[in-house]
Scaffold this motif. Sequence first.
Motif, PDB file in Angstrom:
ATOM      1  N   UNK A   1      41.200  34.792  41.908  1.00 23.50           N
ATOM      2  CA  UNK A   1      40.364  33.788  41.440  1.00 23.50           C
ATOM      3  C   UNK A   1      39.882  33.503  39.911  1.00 23.50           C
ATOM      4  N   UNK A   2      39.875  34.869  39.333  1.00 21.08           N
ATOM      5  CA  UNK A   2      39.448  34.657  38.147  1.00 21.08           C
ATOM      6  C   UNK A   2      40.343  33.977  37.275  1.00 21.08           C
ATOM      7  N   UNK A   3      41.686  34.244  37.694  1.00 26.87           N
ATOM      8  CA  UNK A   3      42.738  33.663  36.590  1.00 26.87           C
ATOM      9  C   UNK A   3      42.679  32.065  37.074  1.00 26.87           C
ATOM     10  N   UNK A   4      42.747  31.809  38.328  1.00 31.12           N
ATOM     11  CA  UNK A   4      42.895  30.479  38.833  1.00 31.12           C
ATOM     12  C   UNK A   4      41.427  29.625  38.488  1.00 31.12           C
ATOM     13  N   UNK A   5      40.534  30.215  38.158  1.00 28.08           N
ATOM     14  CA  UNK A   5      39.519  29.363  37.711  1.00 28.08           C
ATOM     15  C   UNK A   5      39.329  29.098  36.128  1.00 28.08           C
TER      16      UNK A   5
ATOM     17  N   UNK B   1      43.866  26.452  33.299  1.00 29.11           N
ATOM     18  CA  UNK B   1      44.754  26.519  34.396  1.00 29.11           C
ATOM     19  C   UNK B   1      44.383  25.638  35.588  1.00 29.11           C
ATOM     20  N   UNK B   2      43.063  25.390  35.671  1.00 37.74           N
ATOM     21  CA  UNK B   2      42.779  24.305  36.665  1.00 37.74           C
ATOM     22  C   UNK B   2      43.095  22.865  36.241  1.00 37.74           C
ATOM     23  N   UNK B   3      43.292  22.573  34.912  1.00 33.45           N
ATOM     24  CA  UNK B   3      43.604  21.365  34.612  1.00 33.45           C
ATOM     25  C   UNK B   3      45.178  20.825  34.454  1.00 33.45           C
ATOM     26  N   UNK B   4      46.046  21.657  34.887  1.00 31.69           N
ATOM     27  CA  UNK B   4      47.269  21.650  34.934  1.00 31.69           C
ATOM     28  C   UNK B   4      48.029  20.541  35.998  1.00 31.69           C
TER      29      UNK B   4
END
Length: 248
Positions: free
Chosen positions: A61-65, A69-72
């Motif tokens: 969750x740390x990376x995906x947040x 990353x979230x805007x791709x």
Amino acid sequence: MLIGYFADGPWSHKAFERLIKKPNLEFSFICGRFGQNDQVLKDYASKHKIPFMTSENINGSEFLGIPEVDECDIFVSMSFDQIFHKKTFSKPPLGTINCHAGKLPFYRGRSVLNWVLINDEPEFGITVHYVDDGIDTGDIIKQKCFTITDDDNYCTLLERASHGCAEMLEEVLPAFLSKEVDRIPQRSIHARGFYCTRRGDGDEIMDWGSTSRQVFNFVRGICPPGPSARCLLNEKQVLINKVRLLPE
């Protein structure tokens, strides 16, 4: 279209050099292999003002947040070494794609270019495909095959495949902008396909009981930058990097 680029090594460098020149394609971030130091990717990121990062767990969750990353719109994997879980590969609206130097659904897995030579295949494939829950099992977007001749070896196939993968990604990604992307289920080609295993210690030992053709293919299949075929002569190890196949 914003790309999240999961990448490592020379193949990813060649692809980046092509993609960065394409209009309407932008890199939201570059994620290198964790524990590696790909200075070329770092320099590209710095030059083009693209965030560069690594993560021990891209499925956390740390990376995906992370905002970038979230805007791709899409994730692209090129020579990356982590398995994408569903929550990760399905996160961007356009999904996650990978470029694989194998003719899917055959030659999934590892050491593919070694195995096509050892198995005396007449061609090798490059496939751009969607990432799904399996390993190299996602729907095919585009695939090309390239002839293998007796003049080819592991080194020449690596060079040809590295350029081929870069060219394939350059052709495929703009199709997402026009929404003209093919999806060919691998099971429509073959119900099962097959996987190649990673070659390990001891797999480089020559079997002199093989046919001449098998010896020829084995040597060229693992020549440098592979480990080289090996045998013992008077209790000393000999490395064999090239052989000539004589008629009859």
